[in-house]
Design an enzyme around this catalytic site. Structure first.
Site, mmCIF file in Angstrom:
data_model
loop_
_atom_site.group_PDB
_atom_site.id
_atom_site.type_symbol
_atom_site.label_atom_id
_atom_site.label_comp_id
_atom_site.label_asym_id
_atom_site.label_seq_id
_atom_site.Cartn_x
_atom_site.Cartn_y
_atom_site.Cartn_z
ATOM 1 C CG HIS A 73 -0.159 0.012 2.525
ATOM 2 N ND1 HIS A 73 0.367 1.165 3.070
ATOM 3 C CD2 HIS A 73 0.182 -0.998 3.352
ATOM 4 C CE1 HIS A 73 0.991 0.870 4.189
ATOM 5 N NE2 HIS A 73 0.912 -0.446 4.383
ATOM 6 C CG ASN A 131 6.498 -6.684 8.134
ATOM 7 O OD1 ASN A 131 7.687 -6.855 7.923
ATOM 8 N ND2 ASN A 131 6.031 -5.608 8.769
ATOM 9 C CG HIS A 188 -0.641 -4.856 4.763
ATOM 10 N ND1 HIS A 188 -1.104 -3.653 5.237
ATOM 11 C CD2 HIS A 188 -1.746 -5.551 4.365
ATOM 12 C CE1 HIS A 188 -2.428 -3.622 5.157
ATOM 13 N NE2 HIS A 188 -2.841 -4.764 4.633
ATOM 14 C CD GLU A 238 2.514 -5.215 7.925
ATOM 15 O OE1 GLU A 238 2.826 -6.406 7.679
ATOM 16 O OE2 GLU A 238 3.134 -4.232 7.466
ATOM 17 N NE ARG A 239 5.914 -7.660 11.856
ATOM 18 C CZ ARG A 239 7.047 -8.337 11.914
ATOM 19 N NH1 ARG A 239 7.168 -9.379 12.685
ATOM 20 N NH2 ARG A 239 8.070 -7.960 11.175
ATOM 21 N NE ARG A 265 -1.418 -0.390 6.753
ATOM 22 C CZ ARG A 265 -1.902 -1.087 7.795
ATOM 23 N NH1 ARG A 265 -3.129 -0.868 8.218
ATOM 24 N NH2 ARG A 265 -1.148 -1.981 8.418
ATOM 25 N NE ARG A 270 12.099 -4.272 7.737
ATOM 26 C CZ ARG A 270 10.889 -3.847 8.099
ATOM 27 N NH1 ARG A 270 10.099 -4.585 8.873
ATOM 28 N NH2 ARG A 270 10.442 -2.678 7.689
HETATM 29 O O1 LIG Z 1 4.068 -0.652 11.310
HETATM 30 C C1 LIG Z 1 3.873 -1.610 10.526
HETATM 31 O O2 LIG Z 1 2.838 -2.310 10.536
HETATM 32 C C2 LIG Z 1 4.975 -1.978 9.541
HETATM 33 C C3 LIG Z 1 4.708 -1.461 8.156
HETATM 34 O O3 LIG Z 1 4.509 -0.099 8.090
HETATM 35 O O4 LIG Z 1 6.168 -1.424 10.029
HETATM 36 P P1 LIG Z 1 7.620 -2.026 9.877
HETATM 37 O O5 LIG Z 1 8.156 -1.546 8.558
HETATM 38 O O6 LIG Z 1 8.347 -1.428 11.049
HETATM 39 O O7 LIG Z 1 7.549 -3.530 9.973
#
Ligand SMILES: O=C(O)[C@@H](CO)OP(=O)(O)O
Length: 205
Positions: free
Chosen positions: A10, A160, A158, A88-89, A61, A116
């Protein structure tokens, strides 16, 4: 040669801009994020891509990004499936916290590991492995069959959830995935072989 799989993270969200852990929280796109999503659509249109089906998460998003891309390619009415498997995670207890505040509290190294690493989960949340354990089966059973039929499939999701998918598609190791970052609104175009292996990968941007 088989079909085409297009993955797009996104565009910039309100919480990306505010530097907050987002996970399953549901902020909208910033004006820049809307622009990034439209530009992704234009880049795909310029490549002559037309989609057979689109997949996105249940978070706005990603859905808005998907809608911008489909509008840009003239396919606003395309069948679009929304599924939590592509979310997203889940950032657990970190959700809503400022990333710099988290670094000040727990240290740069620990926060990087939570963000990460492959198998270390943030408190109360999902590791990348946990995220992959829902994304990869969904990809294999629901999305991949379309690609193997020769279709062109859009997945707007997303950072992750797509890192988990790309890790498997590219055969990355746990160490390699730590270094992988995915830009907002940057389309990644895969062409698959008939045996489901990757024939080519193009990052547009
Ligand atoms: O906050 C989040 O959900 C993710 C993506 O924006 O962040 P990060 O890149 O720190 O994994």
């Amino acid at each position: 040669m088989s079909g085409t799989l297009v993955l797009v993270r996104h565009g910039q969200s309100e919480w990306n801009l505010k530097n907050l852990f987002t996970g399953w929280r549901d902020p909208g796109l910033t004006e820049k994020g809307h622009e990034e999503a439209r530009a992704a659509g234009q880049a795909l249109k310029a490549r002559g891509l037309a989609f057979d089906i689109a997949y996105t998460s249940v978070l706005s998003r990603a859905q808005t990004t998907c809608a911008h891309i489909l509008e840009a390619v003239g396919q606003s009415d395309l069948e679009t499936i929304r599924d939590q498997a592509l979310n997203e995670r889940d950032y657990g207890d970190l959700s809503g916290l400022n990333k710099d505040d988290a670094r000040a509290k727990w240290g740069e190294e620990q926060v990087h590991v939570w963000r990460r690493s492959y198998d270390v989960a943030p408190p109360g949340g999902e590791s990348l492995r946990d995220t992959g354990a829902r994304v990869w089966p969904y990809y294999l059973h629901v999305i991949q069959p379309h690609v193997l039929r020769g279709e062109t499939v859009l997945v707007a999701a997303h950072g992750n959830s797509l890192r988990a998918l790309i890790m498997a598609l590219d055969g990355l190791t746990k160490d390699e995935v730590v270094k992988m970052e995915l830009g907002t609104g940057v389309p990644v175009v895969y062409r698959l072989n008939a045996d489901s292996t990757v024939a080519s990968k193009d990052v547009l941007g």
